[in-house]
Design a protein around this motif. Structure first.
Motif, PDB file in Angstrom:
ATOM      1  N   UNK A   1     -20.286 -28.631  -0.281  1.00  0.00           N
ATOM      2  CA  UNK A   1     -19.879 -28.642  -1.682  1.00  0.00           C
ATOM      3  C   UNK A   1     -19.241 -27.316  -2.084  1.00  0.00           C
ATOM      4  N   UNK A   2     -19.851 -26.211  -1.700  1.00  0.00           N
ATOM      5  CA  UNK A   2     -19.300 -24.906  -2.039  1.00  0.00           C
ATOM      6  C   UNK A   2     -17.942 -24.673  -1.398  1.00  0.00           C
ATOM      7  N   UNK A   3     -17.784 -25.140  -0.158  1.00  0.00           N
ATOM      8  CA  UNK A   3     -16.501 -24.935   0.506  1.00  0.00           C
ATOM      9  C   UNK A   3     -15.394 -25.736  -0.163  1.00  0.00           C
ATOM     10  N   UNK A   4     -15.708 -26.928  -0.658  1.00  0.00           N
ATOM     11  CA  UNK A   4     -14.688 -27.731  -1.328  1.00  0.00           C
ATOM     12  C   UNK A   4     -14.400 -27.247  -2.745  1.00  0.00           C
ATOM     13  N   UNK A   5     -15.374 -26.560  -3.368  1.00  0.00           N
ATOM     14  CA  UNK A   5     -15.151 -26.034  -4.708  1.00  0.00           C
ATOM     15  C   UNK A   5     -14.453 -24.678  -4.699  1.00  0.00           C
ATOM     16  N   UNK A   6     -14.253 -24.107  -3.518  1.00  0.00           N
ATOM     17  CA  UNK A   6     -13.526 -22.850  -3.412  1.00  0.00           C
ATOM     18  C   UNK A   6     -14.383 -21.618  -3.241  1.00  0.00           C
ATOM     19  N   UNK A   7     -15.674 -21.769  -3.142  1.00  0.00           N
ATOM     20  CA  UNK A   7     -16.568 -20.626  -2.947  1.00  0.00           C
ATOM     21  C   UNK A   7     -16.816 -20.410  -1.456  1.00  0.00           C
ATOM     22  N   UNK A   8     -15.777 -20.009  -0.751  1.00  0.00           N
ATOM     23  CA  UNK A   8     -15.876 -19.910   0.705  1.00  0.00           C
ATOM     24  C   UNK A   8     -16.759 -18.754   1.147  1.00  0.00           C
ATOM     25  N   UNK A   9     -16.737 -17.636   0.422  1.00  0.00           N
ATOM     26  CA  UNK A   9     -17.568 -16.496   0.818  1.00  0.00           C
ATOM     27  C   UNK A   9     -19.047 -16.832   0.721  1.00  0.00           C
ATOM     28  N   UNK A  10     -19.427 -17.492  -0.345  1.00  0.00           N
ATOM     29  CA  UNK A  10     -20.832 -17.874  -0.520  1.00  0.00           C
ATOM     30  C   UNK A  10     -21.246 -18.887   0.543  1.00  0.00           C
ATOM     31  N   UNK A  11     -20.371 -19.854   0.810  1.00  0.00           N
ATOM     32  CA  UNK A  11     -20.678 -20.866   1.821  1.00  0.00           C
ATOM     33  C   UNK A  11     -20.814 -20.240   3.208  1.00  0.00           C
ATOM     34  N   UNK A  12     -19.971 -19.263   3.503  1.00  0.00           N
ATOM     35  CA  UNK A  12     -20.051 -18.597   4.807  1.00  0.00           C
ATOM     36  C   UNK A  12     -21.353 -17.820   4.957  1.00  0.00           C
ATOM     37  N   UNK A  13     -21.786 -17.132   3.898  1.00  0.00           N
ATOM     38  CA  UNK A  13     -23.049 -16.412   3.979  1.00  0.00           C
ATOM     39  C   UNK A  13     -24.234 -17.363   4.118  1.00  0.00           C
ATOM     40  N   UNK A  14     -24.166 -18.506   3.462  1.00  0.00           N
ATOM     41  CA  UNK A  14     -25.244 -19.488   3.617  1.00  0.00           C
ATOM     42  C   UNK A  14     -25.268 -20.023   5.051  1.00  0.00           C
ATOM     43  N   UNK A  15     -24.100 -20.226   5.649  1.00  0.00           N
ATOM     44  CA  UNK A  15     -24.046 -20.684   7.044  1.00  0.00           C
ATOM     45  C   UNK A  15     -24.684 -19.654   7.968  1.00  0.00           C
ATOM     46  N   UNK A  16     -24.374 -18.390   7.763  1.00  0.00           N
ATOM     47  CA  UNK A  16     -24.947 -17.348   8.617  1.00  0.00           C
ATOM     48  C   UNK A  16     -26.454 -17.261   8.431  1.00  0.00           C
ATOM     49  N   UNK A  17     -26.908 -17.338   7.192  1.00  0.00           N
ATOM     50  CA  UNK A  17     -28.346 -17.278   6.912  1.00  0.00           C
ATOM     51  C   UNK A  17     -29.063 -18.489   7.510  1.00  0.00           C
ATOM     52  N   UNK A  18     -28.485 -19.684   7.351  1.00  0.00           N
ATOM     53  CA  UNK A  18     -29.088 -20.888   7.932  1.00  0.00           C
ATOM     54  C   UNK A  18     -29.042 -20.841   9.454  1.00  0.00           C
ATOM     55  N   UNK A  19     -28.006 -20.218  10.011  1.00  0.00           N
ATOM     56  CA  UNK A  19     -27.925 -20.077  11.466  1.00  0.00           C
ATOM     57  C   UNK A  19     -29.024 -19.203  12.036  1.00  0.00           C
TER      58      UNK A  19
ATOM     59  N   UNK B   1     -32.043 -18.977  10.715  1.00  0.00           N
ATOM     60  CA  UNK B   1     -33.225 -19.845  10.697  1.00  0.00           C
ATOM     61  C   UNK B   1     -33.182 -20.853  11.844  1.00  0.00           C
ATOM     62  N   UNK B   2     -32.005 -21.413  12.108  1.00  0.00           N
ATOM     63  CA  UNK B   2     -31.857 -22.362  13.206  1.00  0.00           C
ATOM     64  C   UNK B   2     -32.197 -21.713  14.534  1.00  0.00           C
ATOM     65  N   UNK B   3     -31.723 -20.495  14.738  1.00  0.00           N
ATOM     66  CA  UNK B   3     -32.014 -19.775  15.973  1.00  0.00           C
ATOM     67  C   UNK B   3     -33.514 -19.545  16.131  1.00  0.00           C
ATOM     68  N   UNK B   4     -34.182 -19.188  15.046  1.00  0.00           N
ATOM     69  CA  UNK B   4     -35.623 -18.958  15.084  1.00  0.00           C
ATOM     70  C   UNK B   4     -36.384 -20.239  15.391  1.00  0.00           C
TER      71      UNK B   4
ATOM     72  N   UNK C   1     -27.043 -21.721  18.207  1.00  0.00           N
ATOM     73  CA  UNK C   1     -26.859 -21.324  16.812  1.00  0.00           C
ATOM     74  C   UNK C   1     -25.447 -20.786  16.571  1.00  0.00           C
ATOM     75  N   UNK C   2     -24.909 -20.024  17.511  1.00  0.00           N
ATOM     76  CA  UNK C   2     -23.553 -19.492  17.357  1.00  0.00           C
ATOM     77  C   UNK C   2     -22.534 -20.622  17.366  1.00  0.00           C
ATOM     78  N   UNK C   3     -22.719 -21.600  18.219  1.00  0.00           N
ATOM     79  CA  UNK C   3     -21.787 -22.731  18.260  1.00  0.00           C
ATOM     80  C   UNK C   3     -21.827 -23.507  16.941  1.00  0.00           C
ATOM     81  N   UNK C   4     -23.023 -23.760  16.428  1.00  0.00           N
ATOM     82  CA  UNK C   4     -23.143 -24.492  15.159  1.00  0.00           C
ATOM     83  C   UNK C   4     -22.536 -23.683  14.013  1.00  0.00           C
ATOM     84  N   UNK C   5     -22.812 -22.380  13.980  1.00  0.00           N
ATOM     85  CA  UNK C   5     -22.239 -21.540  12.923  1.00  0.00           C
ATOM     86  C   UNK C   5     -20.723 -21.480  13.031  1.00  0.00           C
TER      87      UNK C   5
END
Length: 77
Positions: free
Chosen positions: A13-31, A33-36, A60-64
């Motif tokens: 949703x964030x990526x489609x609304x134009x908030x790419x920086x926020x979406x990218x940080x959420x991906x890194x943060x979720x990645x 957690x995924x790695x852990x 995790x790197x591939x998914x991110x």
């Protein structure tokens, strides 16, 4: 695990609304957690810690990478 599942629609949703920086940080943060979570599961099932760490980090790197590539493609930048 529920946070990772909920983060996927939020990222999309964030990526489609134009908030790419926020979406990218959420991906890194979720990645992270995924790695852990993957590391805990791999070591719980008897895999060596070093091999489990490398395998969890690679997955995790591939998914991110795939999520960040999708975000970049959706924002047309």
């Amino acid at each position: 695990m529920i946070c990772l599942i909920i983060s996927v629609p939020v990222i999309l949703l964030l990526s489609h609304l134009g908030y790419t920086n926020v979406a990218t940080w959420i991906v890194i943060f979720a990645g992270m957690f995924l790695c852990d979570i993957l590391l805990m599961n791999f070591t719980k099932h008897g895999l060596n810690f070093v091999i489990a760490s490398i395998l969890a980090l690679a997955i995790a790197i591939i998914v991110m990478f795939l999520f960040i590539f999708y975000i970049m493609a959706a924002s047309n930048q």
